[in-house]
Design a protein around this motif. Structure first.
Motif, PDB file in Angstrom:
ATOM      1  N   ASP A  43       0.824  -1.209   0.000  1.00  0.00           N
ATOM      2  CA  ASP A  43       0.000   0.000   0.000  1.00  0.00           C
ATOM      3  C   ASP A  43       0.858   1.258   0.000  1.00  0.00           C
ATOM      4  N   ARG A  44       1.925   1.258   0.781  1.00  0.00           N
ATOM      5  CA  ARG A  44       2.815   2.426   0.823  1.00  0.00           C
ATOM      6  C   ARG A  44       3.622   2.540  -0.465  1.00  0.00           C
ATOM      7  N   LEU A  45       4.071   1.423  -1.019  1.00  0.00           N
ATOM      8  CA  LEU A  45       4.793   1.458  -2.291  1.00  0.00           C
ATOM      9  C   LEU A  45       3.904   2.000  -3.406  1.00  0.00           C
ATOM     10  N   ARG A  46       2.643   1.600  -3.399  1.00  0.00           N
ATOM     11  CA  ARG A  46       1.715   2.088  -4.425  1.00  0.00           C
ATOM     12  C   ARG A  46       1.564   3.604  -4.326  1.00  0.00           C
ATOM     13  N   GLU A  47       1.476   4.124  -3.112  1.00  0.00           N
ATOM     14  CA  GLU A  47       1.394   5.577  -2.923  1.00  0.00           C
ATOM     15  C   GLU A  47       2.635   6.268  -3.488  1.00  0.00           C
ATOM     16  N   LEU A  48       3.798   5.697  -3.230  1.00  0.00           N
ATOM     17  CA  LEU A  48       5.040   6.285  -3.725  1.00  0.00           C
ATOM     18  C   LEU A  48       5.090   6.258  -5.248  1.00  0.00           C
ATOM     19  N   ALA A  49       4.654   5.144  -5.856  1.00  0.00           N
ATOM     20  CA  ALA A  49       4.674   5.032  -7.316  1.00  0.00           C
ATOM     21  C   ALA A  49       3.731   6.050  -7.945  1.00  0.00           C
ATOM     22  N   ARG A  50       2.586   6.279  -7.339  1.00  0.00           N
ATOM     23  CA  ARG A  50       1.643   7.259  -7.887  1.00  0.00           C
ATOM     24  C   ARG A  50       2.146   8.685  -7.682  1.00  0.00           C
ATOM     25  N   GLU A  51       2.768   8.940  -6.572  1.00  0.00           N
ATOM     26  CA  GLU A  51       3.254  10.297  -6.294  1.00  0.00           C
ATOM     27  C   GLU A  51       4.469  10.652  -7.132  1.00  0.00           C
ATOM     28  N   HIS A  52       5.413   9.720  -7.267  1.00  0.00           N
ATOM     29  CA  HIS A  52       6.688  10.006  -7.930  1.00  0.00           C
ATOM     30  C   HIS A  52       6.762   9.446  -9.353  1.00  0.00           C
ATOM     31  N   HIS A  53       5.788   8.635  -9.751  1.00  0.00           N
ATOM     32  CA  HIS A  53       5.645   8.101 -11.113  1.00  0.00           C
ATOM     33  C   HIS A  53       6.636   6.987 -11.447  1.00  0.00           C
ATOM     34  N   LEU A  54       7.716   6.872 -10.709  1.00  0.00           N
ATOM     35  CA  LEU A  54       8.691   5.802 -10.929  1.00  0.00           C
ATOM     36  C   LEU A  54       9.278   5.413  -9.583  1.00  0.00           C
ATOM     37  N   LEU A  55       9.263   4.121  -9.297  1.00  0.00           N
ATOM     38  CA  LEU A  55       9.755   3.600  -8.023  1.00  0.00           C
ATOM     39  C   LEU A  55      10.790   2.526  -8.314  1.00  0.00           C
ATOM     40  N   LEU A  56      11.991   2.705  -7.778  1.00  0.00           N
ATOM     41  CA  LEU A  56      13.067   1.728  -7.907  1.00  0.00           C
ATOM     42  C   LEU A  56      13.323   1.081  -6.560  1.00  0.00           C
ATOM     43  N   LEU A  57      13.250  -0.234  -6.525  1.00  0.00           N
ATOM     44  CA  LEU A  57      13.596  -1.021  -5.338  1.00  0.00           C
ATOM     45  C   LEU A  57      14.921  -1.705  -5.635  1.00  0.00           C
ATOM     46  N   ARG A  58      15.945  -1.387  -4.848  1.00  0.00           N
ATOM     47  CA  ARG A  58      17.298  -1.873  -5.158  1.00  0.00           C
ATOM     48  C   ARG A  58      17.916  -2.532  -3.932  1.00  0.00           C
ATOM     49  N   GLY A  59      18.567  -3.650  -4.164  1.00  0.00           N
ATOM     50  CA  GLY A  59      19.260  -4.352  -3.094  1.00  0.00           C
ATOM     51  C   GLY A  59      18.398  -5.378  -2.383  1.00  0.00           C
ATOM     52  N   PHE A  60      17.161  -5.518  -2.811  1.00  0.00           N
ATOM     53  CA  PHE A  60      16.261  -6.499  -2.209  1.00  0.00           C
ATOM     54  C   PHE A  60      16.370  -7.833  -2.947  1.00  0.00           C
ATOM     55  N   ARG A  61      15.926  -8.890  -2.299  1.00  0.00           N
ATOM     56  CA  ARG A  61      15.886 -10.189  -2.979  1.00  0.00           C
ATOM     57  C   ARG A  61      14.699 -10.200  -3.919  1.00  0.00           C
ATOM     58  N   GLY A  62      14.961 -10.555  -5.166  1.00  0.00           N
ATOM     59  CA  GLY A  62      13.928 -10.545  -6.187  1.00  0.00           C
ATOM     60  C   GLY A  62      13.061 -11.783  -6.157  1.00  0.00           C
ATOM     61  N   PHE A  63      12.834 -12.353  -7.324  1.00  0.00           N
ATOM     62  CA  PHE A  63      11.840 -13.405  -7.469  1.00  0.00           C
ATOM     63  C   PHE A  63      12.459 -14.629  -8.122  1.00  0.00           C
ATOM     64  N   ASP A  64      12.077 -15.789  -7.608  1.00  0.00           N
ATOM     65  CA  ASP A  64      12.545 -17.050  -8.166  1.00  0.00           C
ATOM     66  C   ASP A  64      11.546 -17.525  -9.213  1.00  0.00           C
TER      67      ASP A  64
END
Length: 280
Positions: free
Chosen positions: A36-57
């Motif tokens: 929910d918070r990430l969605r708010e950030l994506a709508r406010e800033h139009h682009l959201l980069l998540l870096r250094g996290f474990r991705g998807f298998d």
């Protein structure tokens, strides 16, 4: 530049737009972050980069995560598009060459609100392949008034006849975001001399033929202005969420056979946005 934090992870504004969230502890699962918070950030800033996290298998895990953002846009191949160079590509998305600015879902019944990208394997630092994003609300807000008046008169007609991507759409170049502010919908013509597989047929009307060169020249200059365009250099594991309602995006060419592998998922809005530009 100022920083803040989200659940102990560092938030940093990007230039000229967007926001980056760096993992406090490398390898923290992306799924631990509050969507929910990430969605708010994506709508406010139009682009959201998540870096250094474990991705998807695998694609299934990415699709399962993306469904937490909203209803998935489904394609004949499923929810996840594997963006990787093919030996004998039938379309430009599977090639290594330049891709001009455009918006996604232009030939679909519903327009995706978000694109969720996951970088499975990044090209080398010198191999190219950056994804370009242009913030079109800012382009219009900062445009020369005479140029904007010209753009507002033009309508684009786009046609493609490619498996999974065929269709026709007609859209004013300057149109309205679901939240009521103006944005640009434009499929950029391929520059002279560029090779391109399956470029759509383009037709622009609303002004005389003599004014179309000025239209394309001024609009493309504004769309590629560093004040409005961000070029993302991928790192393996990056997750990028892009606002498809507001941004246009494209791709820089990359060295053929370099290890560039992205996955992309479309997430529909709430409620889904019907594609009124689609010619049925």
């Amino acid at each position: 530049m100022t920083t803040s934090d989200l659940c102990g992870h560092r938030l940093t504004p990007m230039e000229p737009f967007g926001i980056r969230l760096d993992a406090a502890m490398p390898g923290t699962p992306v799924g631990d972050l509050p969507v929910d918070r990430l969605r708010e950030l994506a709508r406010e800033h139009h682009l959201l980069l998540l870096r250094g996290f474990r991705g998807f298998d695998g694609a299934g895990e990415l699709a399962e995560y993306s469904a937490r953002w909203g209803e998935l846009g489904m394609w004949p191949y499923g929810a996840v598009l594997e963006l990787v160079e093919h030996d004998d590509p039938e379309d430009h998305i599977f090639d290594h060459r330049y891709v001009p600015l455009h918006w996604d879902s232009m030939y679909r019944e519903q327009v995706a609100e978000f694109q969720v990208f996951h970088c499975v394997d990044a090209p080398g630092a010198q191999d190219g392949g950056r994804t370009t994003f242009t913030q079109t609300e800012a382009v219009l807000r900062q445009a020369d008034p005479a140029h904007r008046r010209l753009w507002e008169q033009v309508t684009g007609r786009y046609r493609r006849a490619v498996t999974d991507y065929s269709g026709e759409c007609v859209s004013p170049v300057v149109t309205t975001h679901p939240d009521g502010f103006p944005v640009i919908r434009y499929n950029e013509p391929v520059p002279p001399g560029e090779e391109f597989i399956n470029h759509p047929e383009l037709e622009f009307t609303g002004v005389g033929e003599e004014r179309l060169p000025e239209f394309h020249r001024t609009l493309q200059a504004a769309l590629h202005d560093p004040r409005h365009q961000y070029a993302h250099a991928w790192r393996t594991g990056d997750v990028v969420v892009a606002d498809n309602y507001t941004l246009l995006h494209g791709r820089e060419a990359f060295a053929s056979r370099s290890p560039r592998h992205l996955q992309r998922v479309h997430v529909l809005g709430t409620p889904p946005m019907e594609n009124t530009a689609l010619v049925r």
